[in-house]
Design an enzyme around this catalytic site. Sequence first.
Site, PDB file in Angstrom:
ATOM      1  N   ARG A  37       0.805  -1.203   0.075  1.00  0.00           N
ATOM      2  CA  ARG A  37       0.096   0.062  -0.005  1.00  0.00           C
ATOM      3  C   ARG A  37       0.878   1.287   0.248  1.00  0.00           C
ATOM      4  O   ARG A  37       0.421   2.461  -0.156  1.00  0.00           O
ATOM      5  CB  ARG A  37      -1.102  -0.047   1.291  1.00  0.00           C
ATOM      6  N   HIS A  67       8.729  -5.414  -7.003  1.00  0.00           N
ATOM      7  CA  HIS A  67       7.742  -4.973  -7.669  1.00  0.00           C
ATOM      8  C   HIS A  67       7.289  -3.722  -6.683  1.00  0.00           C
ATOM      9  O   HIS A  67       7.130  -3.548  -5.549  1.00  0.00           O
ATOM     10  CB  HIS A  67       6.403  -5.960  -7.436  1.00  0.00           C
ATOM     11  N   TYR A  70       1.358  -1.426  -5.714  1.00  0.00           N
ATOM     12  CA  TYR A  70       0.175  -1.415  -6.611  1.00  0.00           C
ATOM     13  C   TYR A  70      -0.683  -0.318  -6.634  1.00  0.00           C
ATOM     14  O   TYR A  70      -1.485   0.093  -7.435  1.00  0.00           O
ATOM     15  CB  TYR A  70      -0.311  -2.777  -6.898  1.00  0.00           C
ATOM     16  N   HIS A 107       3.485  -0.307 -12.289  1.00  0.00           N
ATOM     17  CA  HIS A 107       2.290  -0.571 -13.198  1.00  0.00           C
ATOM     18  C   HIS A 107       2.331   1.153 -13.409  1.00  0.00           C
ATOM     19  O   HIS A 107       2.318   2.265 -12.951  1.00  0.00           O
ATOM     20  CB  HIS A 107       0.680  -0.317 -12.315  1.00  0.00           C
ATOM     21  N   GLU A 142       4.806  -2.780 -16.687  1.00  0.00           N
ATOM     22  CA  GLU A 142       4.041  -3.969 -16.713  1.00  0.00           C
ATOM     23  C   GLU A 142       2.792  -3.721 -17.537  1.00  0.00           C
ATOM     24  O   GLU A 142       2.211  -2.494 -17.603  1.00  0.00           O
ATOM     25  CB  GLU A 142       3.557  -4.348 -15.207  1.00  0.00           C
ATOM     26  N   ASP A 176       2.230  -9.504 -18.527  1.00  0.00           N
ATOM     27  CA  ASP A 176       1.481 -10.236 -17.482  1.00  0.00           C
ATOM     28  C   ASP A 176       0.649 -11.053 -18.594  1.00  0.00           C
ATOM     29  O   ASP A 176      -0.300 -10.311 -18.937  1.00  0.00           O
ATOM     30  CB  ASP A 176       0.918  -9.275 -16.506  1.00  0.00           C
ATOM     31  N   HIS A 179      -3.016  -9.913 -17.936  1.00  0.00           N
ATOM     32  CA  HIS A 179      -3.268  -8.752 -18.178  1.00  0.00           C
ATOM     33  C   HIS A 179      -3.353  -8.678 -19.760  1.00  0.00           C
ATOM     34  O   HIS A 179      -4.286  -7.899 -20.311  1.00  0.00           O
ATOM     35  CB  HIS A 179      -2.283  -7.827 -17.616  1.00  0.00           C
ATOM     36  N   HIS A 211       5.152 -12.360 -15.771  1.00  0.00           N
ATOM     37  CA  HIS A 211       4.144 -12.728 -14.711  1.00  0.00           C
ATOM     38  C   HIS A 211       3.147 -13.486 -15.313  1.00  0.00           C
ATOM     39  O   HIS A 211       2.447 -13.378 -16.415  1.00  0.00           O
ATOM     40  CB  HIS A 211       3.310 -11.464 -14.373  1.00  0.00           C
ATOM     41  N   ASP A 224      -8.908  -7.475 -14.642  1.00  0.00           N
ATOM     42  CA  ASP A 224      -7.868  -8.116 -14.139  1.00  0.00           C
ATOM     43  C   ASP A 224      -7.733  -8.950 -13.015  1.00  0.00           C
ATOM     44  O   ASP A 224      -7.801  -8.775 -11.723  1.00  0.00           O
ATOM     45  CB  ASP A 224      -6.838  -6.630 -13.601  1.00  0.00           C
ATOM     46  N   HIS A 226      -6.678 -12.741 -11.874  1.00  0.00           N
ATOM     47  CA  HIS A 226      -5.667 -14.039 -11.996  1.00  0.00           C
ATOM     48  C   HIS A 226      -6.429 -14.985 -11.423  1.00  0.00           C
ATOM     49  O   HIS A 226      -7.039 -15.151 -10.307  1.00  0.00           O
ATOM     50  CB  HIS A 226      -4.542 -13.457 -11.083  1.00  0.00           C
ATOM     51  N   GLU A 256       1.578 -15.094 -10.157  1.00  0.00           N
ATOM     52  CA  GLU A 256       1.139 -14.141  -9.189  1.00  0.00           C
ATOM     53  C   GLU A 256      -0.466 -14.804  -9.115  1.00  0.00           C
ATOM     54  O   GLU A 256      -1.437 -14.019  -9.217  1.00  0.00           O
ATOM     55  CB  GLU A 256       0.855 -12.859  -9.922  1.00  0.00           C
TER      56      GLU A 256
END
Length: 277
Positions: A37, A67, A70, A107, A142, A176, A179, A211, A224, A226, A256
């Site tokens: 976060r 990473h 996000y 991102h 990404e 990804d 994605h 990814h 999105d 997964h 992921e």
Amino acid sequence: MLHIGCHLSPSDGLLNMAKTASNLGADTFQFFSRNPRGSKAKALDRNDADAMLLYLSENAFAPVLVHAPYTLNPCAEKPETAQFAELVMREDLIRCTAMRTPFYNFHPGAHVGQGIVIGIEKTTALLNRILTDETDTTVLIETMAGQGSEIGSTFEAVKAIIEGVERNDRVGVCLDTCHVFAAGYDIVNDLDGVLTIFDRVIGLDRLKFIHLNDSMFACGQHKDRHAPIGEGFIGLDGMRRIVTHPVLKELPFCLETPHEKLEEYAEEIKLVRRMTE
Ligand code: FE
Ligand code: FE
Ligand code: ZN
């Protein structure tokens, strides 16, 4: 040989994270630079970072991936939001340089009504401000699903960001699979065609990481979500074609996928490794 791993948490330290990866049968992995976060990062433990680096090289790991949180929005309209993304990413790149982890994935952001052109401009400008001599880390853009107003869901948009960055020798792409599929690239029925377009628009030399995720929604739905490998719309055969494709198979793959327990990742890593045998 296939290089594969999963997303891990460095909560017990960097060296322990690398050992966990090894125990799962992984030879690469990904972790968040800080709380996902985006809160303040703990000071880097130099000894722990060095111990991880040594462990990774002694155990023949492929490159690992850091990473970005996000929740960052590098192209946000609100100056405070964009400045926060910039601050975090600038610090993270210096941290990656100190850890000697080669790749930092992020991102590209959501334009939230400003329009895609402005979004691309803002993210590009941010990269131009943070890719300084203080860092030698390669930033990976990404590929996004295009959920909401996410930018980076077309290869053209990714290319536009790369072209706008002066130091784009230090910009690559993380593809990804969930994605791109969600974004409308049919990697199930025409993987060769999608990779040909990627090469024509962006250039396959930019592709540094995959990814590896299945998708809970069909191609082009811009959702999105997964799915575990083989349990989504890409499916086992689709996944096998991805991990054995001549232009992809040498790249590091990171799962992921949604699982509760680490043992489930160990199983999934085994499943994917079996596909390449
Ligand atoms: Fe991501
Ligand atoms: Fe991803
Ligand atoms: Zn995703």
